[in-house]
Design a protein around this motif. Structure first.
Motif, PDB file in Angstrom:
ATOM      1  N   VAL A 176     -10.104  11.518  18.958  1.00 42.96           N
ATOM      2  CA  VAL A 176      -9.498  12.315  17.901  1.00 42.96           C
ATOM      3  C   VAL A 176      -9.200  11.400  16.718  1.00 42.96           C
ATOM      4  CG1 VAL A 176      -7.586  13.813  17.237  1.00 42.96           C
ATOM      5  CG2 VAL A 176      -8.450  13.870  19.586  1.00 42.96           C
ATOM      6  N   ILE A 177      -9.727  11.747  15.566  1.00 42.53           N
ATOM      7  CA  ILE A 177      -9.482  10.982  14.345  1.00 42.53           C
ATOM      8  C   ILE A 177      -8.484  11.745  13.487  1.00 42.53           C
ATOM      9  CG2 ILE A 177     -10.501  10.115  12.205  1.00 42.53           C
ATOM     10  CD1 ILE A 177     -13.114   9.721  13.708  1.00 42.53           C
ATOM     11  N   ILE A 178      -7.383  11.092  13.144  1.00 45.70           N
ATOM     12  CA  ILE A 178      -6.399  11.638  12.216  1.00 45.70           C
ATOM     13  C   ILE A 178      -6.638  10.998  10.862  1.00 45.70           C
ATOM     14  CG2 ILE A 178      -3.946  11.715  11.637  1.00 45.70           C
ATOM     15  CD1 ILE A 178      -3.338  11.848  14.615  1.00 45.70           C
ATOM     16  N   THR A 179      -6.901  11.813   9.862  1.00 47.41           N
ATOM     17  CA  THR A 179      -7.257  11.249   8.566  1.00 47.41           C
ATOM     18  C   THR A 179      -6.925  12.239   7.449  1.00 47.41           C
ATOM     19  OG1 THR A 179      -9.047  10.138   7.343  1.00 47.41           O
ATOM     20  CG2 THR A 179      -9.648  12.115   8.612  1.00 47.41           C
ATOM     21  N   ARG A 180      -7.321  11.898   6.244  1.00 48.06           N
ATOM     22  CA  ARG A 180      -7.132  12.765   5.088  1.00 48.06           C
ATOM     23  C   ARG A 180      -8.251  12.489   4.097  1.00 48.06           C
ATOM     24  NH1 ARG A 180      -2.278  11.295   1.257  1.00 48.06           N
ATOM     25  NH2 ARG A 180      -3.558  12.624  -0.056  1.00 48.06           N
ATOM     26  N   ASN A 181      -8.509  13.458   3.206  1.00 42.54           N
ATOM     27  CA  ASN A 181      -9.461  13.236   2.132  1.00 42.54           C
ATOM     28  C   ASN A 181      -8.768  12.450   1.024  1.00 42.54           C
ATOM     29  OD1 ASN A 181     -12.045  13.562   0.982  1.00 42.54           O
ATOM     30  ND2 ASN A 181     -11.300  15.191  -0.343  1.00 42.54           N
ATOM     31  N   LYS A 189     -13.631   6.803   4.417  1.00 44.63           N
ATOM     32  CA  LYS A 189     -13.946   8.067   3.749  1.00 44.63           C
ATOM     33  C   LYS A 189     -14.512   9.049   4.781  1.00 44.63           C
ATOM     34  CE  LYS A 189     -13.373   6.610  -0.655  1.00 44.63           C
ATOM     35  NZ  LYS A 189     -14.231   6.284  -1.748  1.00 44.63           N
ATOM     36  N   LEU A 190     -14.340  10.333   4.514  1.00 44.40           N
ATOM     37  CA  LEU A 190     -14.738  11.343   5.497  1.00 44.40           C
ATOM     38  C   LEU A 190     -16.196  11.231   5.901  1.00 44.40           C
ATOM     39  CD1 LEU A 190     -12.888  14.599   4.313  1.00 44.40           C
ATOM     40  CD2 LEU A 190     -12.220  12.962   6.083  1.00 44.40           C
ATOM     41  N   ARG A 191     -17.055  10.922   4.960  1.00 39.19           N
ATOM     42  CA  ARG A 191     -18.486  10.863   5.307  1.00 39.19           C
ATOM     43  C   ARG A 191     -18.765   9.712   6.267  1.00 39.19           C
ATOM     44  NH1 ARG A 191     -22.142  10.504   0.320  1.00 39.19           N
ATOM     45  NH2 ARG A 191     -20.653  12.034  -0.445  1.00 39.19           N
ATOM     46  N   SER A 192     -17.963   8.632   6.186  1.00 38.35           N
ATOM     47  CA  SER A 192     -18.123   7.518   7.126  1.00 38.35           C
ATOM     48  C   SER A 192     -17.600   7.894   8.506  1.00 38.35           C
ATOM     49  CB  SER A 192     -17.386   6.280   6.601  1.00 38.35           C
ATOM     50  OG  SER A 192     -17.933   5.845   5.377  1.00 38.35           O
TER      51      SER A 192
END
Length: 251
Positions: free
Chosen positions: A132-137, A148-151
Motif C-alpha cells: 500500500v502506497i500512501i502519497t499525494r499529487n 511523482k504519481l507516474r513513478s
C-alpha cells in the motif's frame, strides 16, 4: 506535557480511548479546524480553553502551548486522522524541543483506513497487491521527482492518494502515464466515517466524469487498485493444508 492526539477520520467514536481521556482532562485544546469533527470537543470539560488552529500561524500555536505550559496547564494538540500522515507535526515538535516543552503522541485512525472500511475492502489481496502506497499529487507542496504519481504507478500496487481530489484529472493522467491501465478500478470516498460520507466508484477512464457535479472537492481519499472488485487467491493463513505455529494442517 503536551499531548499530540490523532482524532481519527471523523466519527467521534473512532478516537482512541487514550485520546478521548486526554481530551476530557485537558485545560487547553488546539484543534485542526475544519478537518476535525467538532463533535469531539463535546467531551471537553467545562472551562477548557478551545482554539481553532485553522485561523492560527505556527508561531501562534506555539505561543498558546508555551503559555499553557508556563501556567501548569495540560494541553492537547488535536490533529485529524493519524498525526504522522500529512499532519505537519514535525515543525511543532521541533519547536517544542527548542523550548524544552515535553510532549507525547497518541496515534489515530488514518482516513485511508476509514476509507477501506467504507469500501468494505482489503487493500492487500494475495496475488493482487501486497503493498500500500500512501502519497499525494504535487500541488503547492512539491513532491520529489522519484515520488511523482507516474513513478509510483509503475509498482501497480494499491495507492491511497491524499489531498488531491481537486486535481483528479491530473491524478488520472499521471497514473495512466505511469502504467495503470485505463480500466483499473478506482474509488473516491469523501469524508469517510462522517454522516455525510459519499462514495463514487469507477475506472481511471470513467472516474472524472462520474465525480463531476457530485460536489466532491475536498476531504476525499482516492484509492486506485486492482483489489477493488478483483478475483483473488485465498489467504494461506486459513487454508486447511497450511500449518503454522497455532494450527496443524488438516489435509
Amino acid at each position: 506535557m503536551v499531548h499530540i492526539v490523532g482524532a481519527g477520520p471523523g466519527d467521534p467514536e473512532l478516537i482512541t480511548v487514550k485520546g478521548k481521556r486526554y481530551l476530557q482532562e485537558a485545560d487547553v485544546v488546539i484543534y485542526a479546524g475544519s478537518l476535525v469533527n467538532p463533535a469531539l470537543l463535546d467531551v471537553c470539560r467545562d472551562g477548557a480553553e478551545i482554539y481553532n488552529s485553522a485561523a492560527m500561524t505556527l508561531d501562534e500555536v506555539i505561543a498558546v502551548v508555551e503559555q499553557s505550559e508556563k501556567s501548569g496547564k495540560m494541553t492537547v494538540r488535536l490533529h485529524t486522522g493519524d498525526p504522522s500522515v500529512y499532519g505537519a507535526i514535525q515543525e511543532q515538535m521541533d519547536a517544542f524541543r527548542k523550548r524544552n516543552i515535553a510532549f507525547d503522541i497518541v496515534p489515530g485512525v488514518s482516513s485511508c483506513f476509514a476509507t477501506a472500511a467504507a469500501l468494505q475492502q482489503e487493500y492487500t489481496l494475495p496475488g493482487i497487491s501486497q503493498t500500500v502506497i500512501i502519497t499525494r499529487n504535487e500541488g503547492r507542496t512539491p513532491v520529489p521527482e522519484r515520488e511523482k504519481l507516474r513513478s509510483l504507478a509503475a509498482h501497480q500496487s494499491t495507492m491511497c492518494i491524499y489531498l488531491s481530489i481537486a486535481m483528479l484529472d491530473q491524478v488520472v493522467a499521471e497514473l495512466i502515464s505511469g502504467g495503470y491501465a485505463p480500466e483499473t478500478p478506482i474509488a473516491i470516498v469523501q469524508k469517510a466515517s462522517w454522516p455525510e460520507q459519499k462514495i463514487v466508484r469507477g475506472t481511471l477512464a470513467t472516474i472524472v466524469e462520474k465525480t463531476r457535479n457530485q460536489g466532491i472537492d475536498r476531504t476525499a481519499m482516492i484509492v486506485v487498485s486492482r483489489c477493488l472488485g478483483a478475483d483473488y487467491e485465498l489467504s494461506r493463513l486459513y487454508a486447511p493444508e497450511f500449518s503454522h505455529g497455532f494450527r496443524k494442517a488438516s489435509r
